[in-house]
Motif scaffolding. Structure first.
Motif, PDB file in Angstrom:
ATOM      1  N   GLN A  18       0.712  -1.017  -0.096  1.00 15.09           N
ATOM      2  CA  GLN A  18      -0.040   0.132   0.118  1.00 15.09           C
ATOM      3  C   GLN A  18       0.944   1.349  -0.061  1.00 15.09           C
ATOM      4  O   GLN A  18       1.629   1.493   0.922  1.00 15.09           O
ATOM      5  N   TYR A  19       0.737   2.009  -1.083  1.00 17.13           N
ATOM      6  CA  TYR A  19       1.456   3.223  -1.144  1.00 17.13           C
ATOM      7  C   TYR A  19       0.952   4.340  -0.424  1.00 17.13           C
ATOM      8  O   TYR A  19       1.523   5.074   0.247  1.00 17.13           O
ATOM      9  N   SER A  20      -0.341   4.620  -0.680  1.00 10.53           N
ATOM     10  CA  SER A  20      -1.176   5.433   0.147  1.00 10.53           C
ATOM     11  C   SER A  20      -2.559   4.884   0.095  1.00 10.53           C
ATOM     12  O   SER A  20      -2.866   4.004  -0.710  1.00 10.53           O
ATOM     13  N   PRO A  21      -3.512   5.429   0.824  1.00  8.47           N
ATOM     14  CA  PRO A  21      -4.798   5.101   1.103  1.00  8.47           C
ATOM     15  C   PRO A  21      -5.502   4.751  -0.174  1.00  8.47           C
ATOM     16  O   PRO A  21      -5.614   5.938  -0.994  1.00  8.47           O
ATOM     17  N   GLY A  22      -6.031   3.701  -0.717  1.00  6.08           N
ATOM     18  CA  GLY A  22      -6.664   3.519  -1.987  1.00  6.08           C
ATOM     19  C   GLY A  22      -5.653   3.230  -3.045  1.00  6.08           C
ATOM     20  O   GLY A  22      -6.050   3.029  -4.208  1.00  6.08           O
ATOM     21  N   ASN A  23      -4.300   3.294  -2.888  1.00 11.39           N
ATOM     22  CA  ASN A  23      -3.236   3.213  -4.003  1.00 11.39           C
ATOM     23  C   ASN A  23      -2.469   1.798  -3.437  1.00 11.39           C
ATOM     24  O   ASN A  23      -1.729   2.120  -2.577  1.00 11.39           O
ATOM     25  N   ILE A  24      -2.812   0.692  -4.054  1.00 14.27           N
ATOM     26  CA  ILE A  24      -2.103  -0.478  -3.440  1.00 14.27           C
ATOM     27  C   ILE A  24      -1.649  -1.243  -4.937  1.00 14.27           C
ATOM     28  O   ILE A  24      -1.931  -0.946  -6.053  1.00 14.27           O
ATOM     29  N   ARG A  25      -0.768  -2.055  -4.916  1.00 12.86           N
ATOM     30  CA  ARG A  25       0.043  -2.854  -5.835  1.00 12.86           C
ATOM     31  C   ARG A  25      -0.099  -4.247  -5.259  1.00 12.86           C
ATOM     32  O   ARG A  25       0.385  -4.485  -4.436  1.00 12.86           O
ATOM     33  N   LEU A  26      -0.687  -5.164  -6.226  1.00 13.95           N
ATOM     34  CA  LEU A  26      -0.799  -6.410  -5.891  1.00 13.95           C
ATOM     35  C   LEU A  26       0.416  -7.171  -6.105  1.00 13.95           C
ATOM     36  O   LEU A  26       1.182  -6.857  -7.305  1.00 13.95           O
ATOM     37  N   MET A  27       0.933  -7.808  -5.299  1.00 11.82           N
ATOM     38  CA  MET A  27       2.196  -8.672  -5.401  1.00 11.82           C
ATOM     39  C   MET A  27       2.195 -10.019  -6.249  1.00 11.82           C
ATOM     40  O   MET A  27       0.961 -10.516  -6.547  1.00 11.82           O
ATOM     41  N   LYS A  28       3.076 -10.273  -6.955  1.00 13.98           N
ATOM     42  CA  LYS A  28       3.155 -11.357  -7.830  1.00 13.98           C
ATOM     43  C   LYS A  28       3.840 -12.740  -7.019  1.00 13.98           C
ATOM     44  O   LYS A  28       4.752 -12.347  -6.231  1.00 13.98           O
ATOM     45  N   CYS A  29       3.385 -13.755  -7.357  1.00 11.32           N
ATOM     46  CA  CYS A  29       3.952 -15.022  -6.999  1.00 11.32           C
ATOM     47  C   CYS A  29       5.111 -15.452  -7.617  1.00 11.32           C
ATOM     48  O   CYS A  29       5.577 -15.214  -8.696  1.00 11.32           O
ATOM     49  N   VAL A  30       6.016 -15.671  -6.494  1.00 10.73           N
ATOM     50  CA  VAL A  30       7.650 -15.800  -6.896  1.00 10.73           C
ATOM     51  C   VAL A  30       7.560 -17.440  -7.812  1.00 10.73           C
ATOM     52  O   VAL A  30       8.463 -17.781  -8.469  1.00 10.73           O
ATOM     53  N   ASN A  31       6.662 -18.139  -7.513  1.00  9.04           N
ATOM     54  CA  ASN A  31       6.703 -19.415  -7.977  1.00  9.04           C
ATOM     55  C   ASN A  31       6.067 -19.392  -9.681  1.00  9.04           C
ATOM     56  O   ASN A  31       6.423 -20.073 -10.541  1.00  9.04           O
ATOM     57  N   CYS A  32       4.780 -18.734  -9.663  1.00  5.90           N
ATOM     58  CA  CYS A  32       3.835 -19.005 -11.002  1.00  5.90           C
ATOM     59  C   CYS A  32       3.922 -17.649 -11.858  1.00  5.90           C
ATOM     60  O   CYS A  32       3.518 -17.474 -12.866  1.00  5.90           O
ATOM     61  N   LYS A  33       4.657 -16.740 -11.070  1.00 10.90           N
ATOM     62  CA  LYS A  33       4.669 -15.174 -11.707  1.00 10.90           C
ATOM     63  C   LYS A  33       3.249 -14.676 -11.985  1.00 10.90           C
ATOM     64  O   LYS A  33       3.303 -13.759 -12.807  1.00 10.90           O
ATOM     65  N   ALA A  34       2.334 -15.243 -11.433  1.00  7.12           N
ATOM     66  CA  ALA A  34       0.982 -14.596 -11.543  1.00  7.12           C
ATOM     67  C   ALA A  34       0.561 -13.556 -10.415  1.00  7.12           C
ATOM     68  O   ALA A  34       1.489 -13.833  -9.383  1.00  7.12           O
ATOM     69  N   VAL A  35      -0.316 -12.677 -10.559  1.00  5.25           N
ATOM     70  CA  VAL A  35      -0.797 -12.252  -9.357  1.00  5.25           C
ATOM     71  C   VAL A  35      -1.368 -13.005  -8.178  1.00  5.25           C
ATOM     72  O   VAL A  35      -2.063 -13.784  -8.284  1.00  5.25           O
ATOM     73  N   ALA A  36      -0.555 -12.854  -7.013  1.00  7.15           N
ATOM     74  CA  ALA A  36      -1.015 -13.789  -5.995  1.00  7.15           C
ATOM     75  C   ALA A  36      -2.317 -13.891  -5.311  1.00  7.15           C
ATOM     76  O   ALA A  36      -2.624 -14.953  -5.337  1.00  7.15           O
ATOM     77  N   ASP A  37      -3.186 -12.793  -5.347  1.00  2.00           N
ATOM     78  CA  ASP A  37      -4.416 -13.024  -4.972  1.00  2.00           C
ATOM     79  C   ASP A  37      -5.099 -11.761  -5.560  1.00  2.00           C
ATOM     80  O   ASP A  37      -5.385 -10.590  -4.903  1.00  2.00           O
ATOM     81  N   GLU A  38      -6.018 -12.103  -6.491  1.00  2.00           N
ATOM     82  CA  GLU A  38      -6.765 -10.942  -7.416  1.00  2.00           C
ATOM     83  C   GLU A  38      -8.141 -10.669  -6.752  1.00  2.00           C
ATOM     84  O   GLU A  38      -8.752  -9.562  -7.039  1.00  2.00           O
ATOM     85  N   TYR A  39      -8.467 -11.662  -5.660  1.00  2.00           N
ATOM     86  CA  TYR A  39      -9.784 -11.373  -5.112  1.00  2.00           C
ATOM     87  C   TYR A  39      -9.719 -10.134  -4.068  1.00  2.00           C
ATOM     88  O   TYR A  39     -10.819  -9.765  -3.516  1.00  2.00           O
ATOM     89  N   ILE A  40      -8.456  -9.646  -3.794  1.00  2.00           N
ATOM     90  CA  ILE A  40      -8.241  -8.617  -2.819  1.00  2.00           C
ATOM     91  C   ILE A  40      -9.312  -7.443  -3.482  1.00  2.00           C
ATOM     92  O   ILE A  40     -10.044  -6.784  -2.519  1.00  2.00           O
ATOM     93  N   GLU A  41      -9.122  -7.098  -4.630  1.00  2.00           N
ATOM     94  CA  GLU A  41      -9.874  -6.103  -5.251  1.00  2.00           C
ATOM     95  C   GLU A  41     -11.451  -6.388  -5.610  1.00  2.00           C
ATOM     96  O   GLU A  41     -12.056  -5.560  -5.984  1.00  2.00           O
ATOM     97  N   CYS A  42     -11.772  -7.546  -5.455  1.00  3.80           N
ATOM     98  CA  CYS A  42     -13.140  -8.055  -5.941  1.00  3.80           C
ATOM     99  C   CYS A  42     -14.134  -7.867  -4.599  1.00  3.80           C
ATOM    100  O   CYS A  42     -13.691  -7.934  -3.435  1.00  3.80           O
ATOM    101  N   GLU A  43     -15.220  -7.466  -5.075  1.00  7.91           N
ATOM    102  CA  GLU A  43     -16.458  -7.347  -3.932  1.00  7.91           C
ATOM    103  C   GLU A  43     -16.706  -8.524  -3.525  1.00  7.91           C
ATOM    104  O   GLU A  43     -16.477  -9.719  -3.836  1.00  7.91           O
ATOM    105  N   LEU A  44     -17.425  -8.553  -2.220  1.00  9.49           N
ATOM    106  CA  LEU A  44     -17.758  -9.975  -1.862  1.00  9.49           C
ATOM    107  C   LEU A  44     -18.648 -10.721  -2.300  1.00  9.49           C
ATOM    108  O   LEU A  44     -18.414 -11.919  -2.559  1.00  9.49           O
ATOM    109  N   MET A  45     -19.586  -9.985  -3.188  1.00 10.49           N
ATOM    110  CA  MET A  45     -20.398 -10.802  -3.991  1.00 10.49           C
ATOM    111  C   MET A  45     -19.938 -11.720  -5.095  1.00 10.49           C
ATOM    112  O   MET A  45     -20.260 -12.799  -5.460  1.00 10.49           O
ATOM    113  N   ILE A  46     -18.743 -11.098  -5.714  1.00 10.10           N
ATOM    114  CA  ILE A  46     -18.144 -11.865  -6.688  1.00 10.10           C
ATOM    115  C   ILE A  46     -17.456 -13.131  -5.832  1.00 10.10           C
ATOM    116  O   ILE A  46     -17.276 -14.279  -6.504  1.00 10.10           O
TER     117      ILE A  46
END
Length: 173
Positions: A18-46
């Motif tokens: 988190q760089y500032s409130p509302g400004n975050i950067r999702l981390m990538k997994c070192v194993n598979c090189k994909a975004v580690a958890d894209e559900y962080i930005e998703c609504e609960l309904m999704i």
């Protein structure tokens, strides 16, 4: 707390920076090189929809990255999930038995009591047998002495997935 990548299950230290409130950067997994958890930005309904659709990534998100075993009252969550599952299973059982039984205004109290007693016995006995066979399968197939805490984690995962199935089957009736 140690998190997991929802793609491959690899352990990671943090999910985002988190760089500032509302400004975050999702981390990538070192194993598979994909975004580690894209559900962080998703609504609960999704997340709930993906849980109902039995997407493994959604389960990894909830079980590893949302539920903190130190912070969450894990035992209470397990009991609440179990009660919710049993209530939904009893409702499903009642809907299945409804066409078989004669439901009318002329039913006696004893016949209603008998139907509900039979339904509750089916639900409790069926789920007890399922849990016993589940524990036996964990111990024998995995060839481990499944620690009780690991068994609770697996039981919670099964209960969460069963709640989605119970909800979907209730909607179809």
């Amino acid at each position: 707390m140690e998190y997991r990548c929802v793609q491959c299950g690899f352990r990671i230290k943090t999910l985002f920076v988190q760089y500032s409130p509302g400004n975050i950067r999702l981390m990538k997994c070192v194993n598979c090189k994909a975004v580690a958890d894209e559900y962080i930005e998703c609504e609960l309904m999704i997340v709930l929809i993906d849980l109902i659709l039995h997407k493994p990534k959604a389960y990894r998100h909830v079980l590893f990255n949302v539920l903190n075993h130190e912070r969450t009252h894990f035992q209470g969550l397990l009991w609440k999930s179990l009660v919710g599952f049993l209530v939904l299973d009893a409702y499903r059982s009642l809907l299945v038995k409804k066409p078989e039984e004669e439901w009318g205004t002329s039913m006696s109290i004893s016949s209603i009591f008998w139907i509900y007693r039979k339904m509750l016995m089916d639900v409790f006995l069926g789920n007890y047998m399922f849990l016993c066979s589940f524990l036996f399968a964990i111990r024998s197939l995995l060839k481990t002495s499944a620690q009780f805490s690991r068994f609770r984690d697996l039981l919670l995962a099964v209960l969460i997935s069963s709640l989605g199935v119970s909800t979907c089957s209730d909607l179809h009736h």
